[in-house]
Structure formats: structure tokens, C-alpha cells
Design an enzyme around this catalytic site. Sequence first.
Site, mmCIF file in Angstrom:
data_model
loop_
_atom_site.group_PDB
_atom_site.id
_atom_site.type_symbol
_atom_site.label_atom_id
_atom_site.label_comp_id
_atom_site.label_asym_id
_atom_site.label_seq_id
_atom_site.Cartn_x
_atom_site.Cartn_y
_atom_site.Cartn_z
ATOM 1 N N LYS A 199 6.135 6.188 3.751
ATOM 2 C CA LYS A 199 5.672 7.378 4.469
ATOM 3 C C LYS A 199 4.163 7.289 4.649
ATOM 4 C CE LYS A 199 4.058 11.451 3.764
ATOM 5 N NZ LYS A 199 3.227 11.606 4.953
ATOM 6 N N GLU A 274 -2.276 6.025 -7.374
ATOM 7 C CA GLU A 274 -3.639 5.537 -7.128
ATOM 8 C C GLU A 274 -4.382 6.687 -6.479
ATOM 9 O OE1 GLU A 274 -4.813 2.840 -8.196
ATOM 10 O OE2 GLU A 274 -3.045 1.624 -8.625
ATOM 11 N N CYS A 308 -11.696 5.070 -2.053
ATOM 12 C CA CYS A 308 -11.463 5.668 -3.366
ATOM 13 C C CYS A 308 -12.480 5.202 -4.382
ATOM 14 C CB CYS A 308 -10.056 5.319 -3.829
ATOM 15 S SG CYS A 308 -9.728 3.556 -3.754
ATOM 16 N N GLU A 409 -14.672 14.815 -5.792
ATOM 17 C CA GLU A 409 -14.665 13.729 -4.821
ATOM 18 C C GLU A 409 -14.898 14.282 -3.419
ATOM 19 O OE1 GLU A 409 -10.885 11.906 -3.750
ATOM 20 O OE2 GLU A 409 -11.791 9.930 -3.979
#
Length: 516
Positions: A199, A274, A308, A409
Site C-alpha cells: 500500500k 520504520e 527520516c 520531527e
Amino acid sequence: MSALLVDVTPTDSRLAPTPRAEDGCFVYRQYIDGAFVDSDGEGWIDSDNPVTGTVWARVPDGTASDVDRAVRAATAAFTTGPWATMRPTARGALLRRLGDLIEQNADWLARVELQDNGKLIAELSMQMRYMAQYYYYYGGLADKVGGSVIPSDKPGIFNFTTYAPCGVVACIMPWNSPLPLTSLKLAPALAAGATVVLKPSEFTSASLLEFVKLVELAGFPPGVVNVVTGRGAVTGDALVCHPGIQRIAVTGGPEAGRIIAEKAARHMKRVTLELGGKSPNIVFADADMDQAVKGAVAGIFAASGQTCVAGSRLLLQDSIHDAFLERLVDFIRDVRFGSPADPATQIAPISTRPQFEKVRSYVDIAQQDGARLVAGGKPRAVPGFPNGLFFEPTIFADVTNDMRIAREEVFGPVLSVLRFRDEEDAIRIANDTEFGLAAGVWTESLRRGILMSERLRAGTVWVNNYRSTSTTSPFGGFGMSGVGREGGIAGMMEYLETKSVWISTTAEIPNPFVRR
Ligand code: NAD
């Protein structure tokens, strides 16, 4: 009207071009059981290009029923048919064939990804070429991971372990690097003998639906690889909760990761997560300053900070703080904005409108919390692209580790600069985070480099480099940065279950009612 920044027609004549609607938009379909098929739903998701701001593609706004069809196809492929009995060596050969096709079509894949998420062509060309290595590496590994004979303490027993493929895997991806992040899951899962339902992000689904044409051309049997597009809360959720899914691999933000982990736990499904980061990039006074400046810039401004592992907290030792900051601001003063299709462009746009607004909001948050803006801080108007989502490389000084800009973040080109006194102070600040994805250290001292790599709580530590990754090396996080590892042998073990097999070597097993 749709407008293309680059030509996305396949150059390989064996690949059929995607049909276009009357308005020029590419119209994608779900890929289930080896065929492009209509969604069971009626809805569509528009894909726009972040440079032109115009819609160029439509993908199905998938439903739980689409997910069910895909999981059934993947289950059938896992339990019956050629894949179920294929030897690992033959699976490896298929993976290597896919690697060859990726290499041959790397320029085309780079253009499709650029059209979809607006990354720089220079970076994409390199990434797409390297992506073939994932399939070569795991293709090679497919028939090399075996069990072992256990030196058993039980007489008359021969005991050994084998590894069984985990079953049907759901892979859920973000928008920042759709194809490489898919490959980090897909290649080891296929090498292990699993089947998959992929997906992609609702913002960047097109590149994966082009990529599966290569999977088909490589000769994978129908149902081994399926793609269902749609939103996280609908198709993503349906996948996570589907009883036919045994294993879930996600790359995404911490919030989605938390929701998925909770739901997976209810069904005892194994997960690889992750997730995000707030990685420290630490510069000591003894570092080679020229290299460290480049490392700091690469850490946060490459891919416009949409990685990331972004080194979004720059920790500078007191004695070099001011001089380093000055050099950093100088370095980014004249960076080139422009079309990501131009190899001379250095700064790509933000990939999606919501992300662009998020970046903008963090500039306000940082200033309200008392951080000092020393560079950037606003959108950049780029001639020829009035709707482009460009944002200036932004640097905040006087950041303290309790500010939101140091803790949350941003996933954009926004750098927080903090001060530290000595090694202990640097370790304390660096580890004071809920994340633990990556860390950088810049020092000429070998002793210090090793010490820092031991003391920093992060899945990856770079000493005198930043952002190096390889298919051969495990990658993953501590804490809220995630669970499990991708890459290397560890990456393939995630898709295998250990079995212990006990074989009696005695002619007669003991009478269970006679105490020995
Ligand atoms: P996101 O969490 O919004 O979405 C990621 C994927 O999860 C999408 O496909 C989305 O549809 C799906 N999703 C969202 N909610 C879901 C739910 N409840 N159930 C099932 N699926 C759901 O992340 P994003 O904005 O697409 O990507 C940016 C994030 O990804 C950042 O936090 C970044 O750090 C992270 N990321 C991590 C890595 C890594 O390897 N650690 C790499 C790249 C990006």
C-alpha cells in the site's frame, strides 16, 4: 488540465503505457492477482506535482473490499500455485531478473518518481540505479539462509531448525522515497518466500503502479505481489486488521506507527516499524570543519529535509559554535532552486501541500518558543513555477532541547542548532529524545568516535559521514523510531519464522506410563 514536468512514458517497449483520461490525466487501477483491475469503490485520489501544482494522475481511493481481494490473491499464491513450491534458488533468480529490469529502466523510474513527488533528478537517478542492488543482494541471499542442527541433550533425537516464510505480508509506505522504501521490504520478503500486498502513500501511488509492470515482466506468478491504493485510515487499516495478513512492515510517521502497532498487537501480528527521528549531528571542536559543514548540510537539506534520518538537531561545541554557524549560513546562501528535472537544481520542493504547511507552522512555533532565526524561514518564489512548494533552507540558533523544534520531527528543511560543552554534555543532549533513529559525530579523535558510537542511543551512528546506507547493512531505530530492522541479513530474517524439527532415531519410543 494535467501538466507533466517530465515524460513518464516507459522507454522499454515491453511495458504498456498507462491510459490517460480526456483531460490528459493518467488513470491508474489496483494491481491484484497479476492484473490491473478496477477498484470496488467509486472514489479517486488526485496526485499533483509539487512543482507545477497541477493534478497529473488519479489513483483509486481503495476500499476494504479491494484489500480483501488482494489478500485473498496473495494467500492463494502463498499456499497453492508455482510460488508455494518454488525453490529458494529459483526465487533468487526471479529477484535478480527484476534487478536487471530495474537497472535497464532506472531513468524511466526516476522520471516517474520525480513527476510524483518532486525529488531532484540527480538524487533519483542514483537511487533508482542503486535500487537494483536490493534485488541482487536478496536474490543472492534467498538460498543461503538455512537452519542448523542442534546438539540435542535428548538421546534418540535428531533436532534441527529450518526457516519458513512468514506468510502474507502487508507493506505500507510513505511518500518521501516510495520505490526504495518499498524495495527494502519487498526484496527480502520475496527472497524469504512470502507474498505481499503493497500500500503506497495516498500522495505518491503512481510510481509503484508503474514499478509493478517490471515485477510482472520479471515473471513473478500472479498474486505474489499486489498493490492496493487508498488512504491510511481505510485501506491501510483494512490491511492491518485483515485476518489473512501475518506480518506488517511499515515506514511512516510515529503516530501512524503507534496506531498500527496497537492494532497488530490485538491480532498477534509481527511488525517492522520504520518511523521518524530527531537525529543529532554532533560537531566537536577537533573536527575537520570543511567536512563537518558539508555533513551538516547533507544531513538536513538533502531532499529538503524530507528524510527520516535528517540530522535536524545540530550540536556544536561551544568553542566553535559561532564560527561554524557563520560558515553554515554562508554555505547555503546561494543554493539553486528550480525544476527538480534540471540536474543543476540543488533544492527540491516539499513533496506535498500538507507537509509544506507543516514546515511553515514549525517556523512560527520555533520563534514563539524563543529560537533565533538565522537563515531562511519562508517559502521561496521560483520563476516559472508560481505554484511550486519551495521552502528556503532554514536555520534556528539558540535552540534548547526542551523546545518543540528540538523535540518534534518537522520532516522539512529546518535545522535546530544547539550548544554543548563536552562529550558528556553532548551525549546527554543527544540522547534526550523519544526517538533513536540515527546520529552523526564529527571528530578527528578515534577514541571519541568509538566512545560516541557506543553511548549514543540510535540504530545508526555515522562518524565523519552522514546519510550513508547500504542494502548490506541493517537499518532501524530505538524508541519511537521503530521496531525491527531493514537491510542486511537481519532484514530477511524479519520475514522468516523459525521452526524446530524433532526426529526420533530410536526404533521404539518409550512407554509414556513407565517412569524411567
Ligand atoms: P504517515 O505515517 O502519514 O503515512 C505512512 C503510510 O501509513 C501511508 O501509506 C499512510 O496511508 C499509512 N497510514 C497512515 N495511517 C494509517 C493507519 N491508521 N493504518 C494503516 N496505515 C496508515 O507518514 P508520511 O507522512 O507518509 O511519511 C513521513 C514519515 O515517514 C516521517 O515521520 C518519516 O520520518 C517517516 N519515514 C521513516 C523512515 C524510516 O526508515 N525510519 C523512512 C522514511 C520516512
